[in-house]
Design a protein around this motif. Structure first.
Motif, PDB file in Angstrom:
ATOM      1  N   HIS A 124      31.977 -10.938  12.332  1.00  0.00           N
ATOM      2  CA  HIS A 124      32.130  -9.727  11.535  1.00  0.00           C
ATOM      3  C   HIS A 124      30.903  -8.821  11.586  1.00  0.00           C
ATOM      4  CE1 HIS A 124      35.595 -11.907   9.899  1.00  0.00           C
ATOM      5  NE2 HIS A 124      36.029 -10.736   9.482  1.00  0.00           N
ATOM      6  N   ALA A 125      29.829  -9.283  12.228  1.00  0.00           N
ATOM      7  CA  ALA A 125      28.638  -8.444  12.357  1.00  0.00           C
ATOM      8  C   ALA A 125      28.693  -7.537  13.583  1.00  0.00           C
ATOM      9  CB  ALA A 125      27.383  -9.317  12.425  1.00  0.00           C
ATOM     10  N   ALA A 126      29.712  -7.693  14.415  1.00  0.00           N
ATOM     11  CA  ALA A 126      29.776  -6.929  15.669  1.00  0.00           C
ATOM     12  C   ALA A 126      29.975  -5.442  15.381  1.00  0.00           C
ATOM     13  CB  ALA A 126      30.911  -7.449  16.535  1.00  0.00           C
ATOM     14  N   SER A 127      29.214  -4.626  16.084  1.00  0.00           N
ATOM     15  CA  SER A 127      29.345  -3.172  15.989  1.00  0.00           C
ATOM     16  C   SER A 127      30.128  -2.659  17.194  1.00  0.00           C
ATOM     17  CB  SER A 127      27.965  -2.516  15.944  1.00  0.00           C
ATOM     18  OG  SER A 127      27.294  -2.690  17.191  1.00  0.00           O
ATOM     19  N   SER A 128      30.506  -1.385  17.151  1.00  0.00           N
ATOM     20  CA  SER A 128      31.222  -0.803  18.282  1.00  0.00           C
ATOM     21  C   SER A 128      30.353  -0.808  19.540  1.00  0.00           C
ATOM     22  CB  SER A 128      31.677   0.623  17.945  1.00  0.00           C
ATOM     23  OG  SER A 128      30.568   1.421  17.577  1.00  0.00           O
ATOM     24  N   LYS A 129      29.046  -0.628  19.380  1.00  0.00           N
ATOM     25  CA  LYS A 129      28.142  -0.682  20.543  1.00  0.00           C
ATOM     26  C   LYS A 129      28.100  -2.089  21.124  1.00  0.00           C
ATOM     27  CE  LYS A 129      25.123   3.184  19.244  1.00  0.00           C
ATOM     28  NZ  LYS A 129      23.738   3.587  18.917  1.00  0.00           N
ATOM     29  N   GLY A 135      22.373  -8.480  22.108  1.00  0.00           N
ATOM     30  CA  GLY A 135      21.169  -8.074  21.386  1.00  0.00           C
ATOM     31  C   GLY A 135      21.194  -8.572  19.957  1.00  0.00           C
ATOM     32  N   ASP A 136      20.123  -9.197  19.511  1.00  0.00           N
ATOM     33  CA  ASP A 136      20.066  -9.804  18.178  1.00  0.00           C
ATOM     34  C   ASP A 136      19.208  -8.936  17.272  1.00  0.00           C
ATOM     35  OD1 ASP A 136      20.051 -11.408  15.980  1.00  0.00           O
ATOM     36  OD2 ASP A 136      19.576 -13.256  17.064  1.00  0.00           O
ATOM     37  N   ARG A 137      19.854  -8.293  16.295  1.00  0.00           N
ATOM     38  CA  ARG A 137      19.127  -7.411  15.367  1.00  0.00           C
ATOM     39  C   ARG A 137      18.705  -8.133  14.094  1.00  0.00           C
ATOM     40  NH1 ARG A 137      23.588  -4.871  17.243  1.00  0.00           N
ATOM     41  NH2 ARG A 137      24.751  -5.337  15.323  1.00  0.00           N
ATOM     42  N   ARG A 138      18.981  -9.436  13.996  1.00  0.00           N
ATOM     43  CA  ARG A 138      18.644 -10.181  12.779  1.00  0.00           C
ATOM     44  C   ARG A 138      17.154 -10.457  12.708  1.00  0.00           C
ATOM     45  NH1 ARG A 138      22.181 -15.373  13.600  1.00  0.00           N
ATOM     46  NH2 ARG A 138      21.115 -15.161  15.616  1.00  0.00           N
ATOM     47  N   HIS A 139      16.648 -10.638  11.488  1.00  0.00           N
ATOM     48  CA  HIS A 139      15.253 -11.015  11.298  1.00  0.00           C
ATOM     49  C   HIS A 139      15.090 -12.476  11.697  1.00  0.00           C
ATOM     50  CE1 HIS A 139      11.308 -11.672   9.572  1.00  0.00           C
ATOM     51  NE2 HIS A 139      11.235 -10.384   9.222  1.00  0.00           N
ATOM     52  N   GLN A 140      14.272 -12.738  12.694  1.00  0.00           N
ATOM     53  CA  GLN A 140      14.190 -14.068  13.282  1.00  0.00           C
ATOM     54  C   GLN A 140      13.649 -15.119  12.324  1.00  0.00           C
ATOM     55  OE1 GLN A 140      15.474 -14.672  16.511  1.00  0.00           O
ATOM     56  NE2 GLN A 140      16.229 -12.627  15.989  1.00  0.00           N
ATOM     57  N   SER A 141      13.003 -14.693  11.252  1.00  0.00           N
ATOM     58  CA  SER A 141      12.449 -15.659  10.298  1.00  0.00           C
ATOM     59  C   SER A 141      13.518 -16.315   9.439  1.00  0.00           C
ATOM     60  CB  SER A 141      11.431 -14.969   9.382  1.00  0.00           C
ATOM     61  OG  SER A 141      10.369 -14.425  10.125  1.00  0.00           O
ATOM     62  N   TYR A 142      14.719 -15.730   9.430  1.00  0.00           N
ATOM     63  CA  TYR A 142      15.753 -16.202   8.514  1.00  0.00           C
ATOM     64  C   TYR A 142      16.972 -16.774   9.234  1.00  0.00           C
ATOM     65  CZ  TYR A 142      13.010 -13.405   5.259  1.00  0.00           C
ATOM     66  OH  TYR A 142      11.974 -12.879   4.516  1.00  0.00           O
ATOM     67  N   SER A 161      18.779 -19.744  11.922  1.00  0.00           N
ATOM     68  CA  SER A 161      18.675 -21.081  12.509  1.00  0.00           C
ATOM     69  C   SER A 161      19.365 -21.166  13.870  1.00  0.00           C
ATOM     70  CB  SER A 161      19.314 -22.114  11.569  1.00  0.00           C
ATOM     71  OG  SER A 161      18.688 -22.108  10.312  1.00  0.00           O
ATOM     72  N   HIS A 162      20.262 -20.209  14.156  1.00  0.00           N
ATOM     73  CA  HIS A 162      21.043 -20.267  15.388  1.00  0.00           C
ATOM     74  C   HIS A 162      20.931 -18.932  16.117  1.00  0.00           C
ATOM     75  CE1 HIS A 162      22.860 -23.930  13.752  1.00  0.00           C
ATOM     76  NE2 HIS A 162      23.074 -23.250  12.634  1.00  0.00           N
ATOM     77  N   SER A 163      20.440 -18.983  17.338  1.00  0.00           N
ATOM     78  CA  SER A 163      20.336 -17.764  18.138  1.00  0.00           C
ATOM     79  C   SER A 163      21.716 -17.309  18.577  1.00  0.00           C
ATOM     80  CB  SER A 163      19.465 -18.021  19.368  1.00  0.00           C
ATOM     81  OG  SER A 163      20.122 -18.905  20.268  1.00  0.00           O
ATOM     82  N   TYR A 164      21.818 -16.055  19.001  1.00  0.00           N
ATOM     83  CA  TYR A 164      23.095 -15.571  19.510  1.00  0.00           C
ATOM     84  C   TYR A 164      23.506 -16.344  20.757  1.00  0.00           C
ATOM     85  CZ  TYR A 164      23.865 -11.598  16.395  1.00  0.00           C
ATOM     86  OH  TYR A 164      24.145 -10.808  15.309  1.00  0.00           O
ATOM     87  N   ARG A 165      22.549 -16.772  21.542  1.00  0.00           N
ATOM     88  CA  ARG A 165      22.879 -17.582  22.720  1.00  0.00           C
ATOM     89  C   ARG A 165      23.554 -18.885  22.289  1.00  0.00           C
ATOM     90  NH1 ARG A 165      20.673 -18.485  27.945  1.00  0.00           N
ATOM     91  NH2 ARG A 165      22.088 -19.900  29.013  1.00  0.00           N
ATOM     92  N   ASP A 166      23.024 -19.525  21.233  1.00  0.00           N
ATOM     93  CA  ASP A 166      23.624 -20.764  20.740  1.00  0.00           C
ATOM     94  C   ASP A 166      25.011 -20.515  20.160  1.00  0.00           C
ATOM     95  OD1 ASP A 166      21.404 -22.199  21.483  1.00  0.00           O
ATOM     96  OD2 ASP A 166      20.480 -22.168  19.500  1.00  0.00           O
TER      97      ASP A 166
END
Length: 460
Positions: free
Chosen positions: A122-127, A54-61, A63-68
């Protein structure tokens, strides 16, 4: 500006000097990313992990999706580049860009840098860690075309030595190092990875083992309601919590190592003395065997156990002395020597799988400054193991590399020089004319060149 490229000098040959530079342009030293992409397209691993993350980042900012990011990092690990800093160079490699389904020579399609990879880890949460761990178990389940009749789960903890100030790394006297002590779970028959859980370096307690296995067994049982499951492990797992959990679940059994105590040694005394007598007798023979082994069993109930279980004894005597071992099991029927030598001892194969994961794919590279980031790192290396295991057991089946470990596959199939040419509507790869694995690559690529399955993801 000096336009002369950096040169490498080599010993000359008669009549010629030998020099090298780094101006080759569309060249790569790795065919591996395309092979891993072929496996990933068939099993849907990176897609499953992306959905779980799950990607919680603002998509406007971004360049690389979590899939990439997942694809790039897992493919790099799978090709032998476990260091995140390698991304700074490999982000422009045409073959790694092709592996991520990007055009090889488009400057706007560069892959992620090392800094981006570090932020991702480093952005990974326990969930996030929980969901990705669950996705790996579901990936294992999805590898079966139909529910198996029997399933063997091998459990083992493995030292992950650290050399910095990583959180929750403790000194472990058994290994005599400051380390993590991750739990690895493998399919004992195929070597498929079921789960990899990073945990602190201290010895695990029974409640922790029970909590982890409750979740794993519940996921498997939900999909395979009639499969008989055997859980194997050493003495770390013979606690009342885990044995009680397995005993309460239908069609699930266990076989664990068990530490001796004065009461067990007393029960084993007669068998041990008979083994000593036999050892003395065989000394008069012309050919003396390496060891004498006798097996026995008895019902035993420790004070913390909810009930009595079968405890099996191996009384062994050899030139170095006596070696008495115990195991505890809920399996009925089989005699003691069969249970010990053919069922319990077979769990030793898990050590080879751990070697593949740690030695060949560097899963012990847990050097991040946060525990959760190190948890994610282990899971990314575990995902690379999943791709290699599927490549070996499925796409390379009945070939010379069907039993090869990941380092051998990397050396023979992945590290092949490739010249990449991008035309108007096609991309052409030129491999060495003297490539020694031509026929193997032809067989492998034909097996991987299949339509993508219609439904990779299950109801997860």
């Amino acid at each position: 500006m000096n336009s002369t490229s950096e040169q490498l000098r080599f010993a000359s040959i008669p009549g010629h000097t030998v020099r090298a530079d780094f101006a080759g342009g569309g060249l790569s030293s790795d065919l591996g990313p395309l092979l891993l992409r072929g496996v990933d397209r068939q099993i849907g691993l990176t897609e499953r992990l992306t959905v779980a993350l799950g990607d919680r980042r603002h998509q406007s900012y971004i360049s690389h999706s979590y899939r990439d990011l997942l694809t790039q990092r897992i493919f790099q690990i799978g090709c032998g580049y476990e260091d995140g800093n390698d991304s700074n160079s490999l982000r422009h490699d045409p073959m790694f860009k092709l592996g991520a389904a990007r055009l090889p020579f488009d400057d706007t399609t560069a892959l992620a840098s090392a800094a981006t990879m570090s932020r991702f880890e480093h952005a990974a949460s326990s969930k996030d860690i929980y969901r990705i761990s669950q996705a790996l178990v579901e990936q294992f389940i999805a590898g079966f075309a139909k529910p198996p009749r029997n399933l063997i789960l091998d459990l083992d903890h493995s030292e992950d030595a650290v050399h910095g100030q990583q959180p929750l790394a403790f000194y472990n006297h058994h290994y005599r190092s400051t380390c993590y002590l991750p739990l690895m779970i493998f399919d004992g028959q195929s070597g498929a990875l079921v789960a990899a859980i990073l945990r602190p370096g201290k010895r695990p307690h029974g409640a922790e083992n029970e909590m982890i296995m409750r979740r794993v067994l519940s996921l498997i049982r939900r999909r395979f309601p009639d499969t008989h499951i055997l859980v194997r492990g050493d003495g770390h797992f013979s606690g009342p919590e885990l044995m009680g959990l397995i005993d309460a679940m239908p069609n699930v059994d266990f076989v664990f190592g068990f530490s001796s105590n004065p009461r067990l040694l007393k029960l084993a005394e007669s068998t041990r003395l008979r083994a000593c007598d036999l050892w003395a007798d065989v000394q008069t023979q012309e050919v003396v065997p390496e060891a004498v082994r006798l097996f026995d069993e008895f019902d035993y109930r420790a004070g913390s156990w909810p009930r009595a279980w079968r405890v099996l004894l191996k009384a062994e005597v050899m030139a170095l002395g006596q070696n008495s071992r115990f195991i505890v099991t809920s399996l009925p029927g089989l005699d003691a020597d069969t249970l010990y030598e053919e069922i319990y001892c077979a769990r030793g194969q898990a050590e080879n799988y751990i070697k593949h994961l740690k030695g060949d794919l560097a899963a012990d590279r847990t050097s991040c400054t946060s525990f959760l980031a190190n948890c994610l790192r282990l899971l990314l290396h575990a995902a690379a193991y999943v791709l290699h295991q599927q490549l070996r057991t499925q796409a390379l089946q009945h070939t010379a590399l069907s039993q090869a470990q990941p380092s051998t596959v990397i050396a023979k199939l992945f590290k092949i020089a490739v010249q990449v040419r991008q035309c108007k509507n096609k991309i052409v790869l030129h491999l060495p004319s003297a490539c020694p694995v031509k026929q193997l690559l032809k067989t492998l690529t034909e097996r991987l060149f299949v339509p993508r399955p219609a439904a990779i993801l299950n109801s997860s």
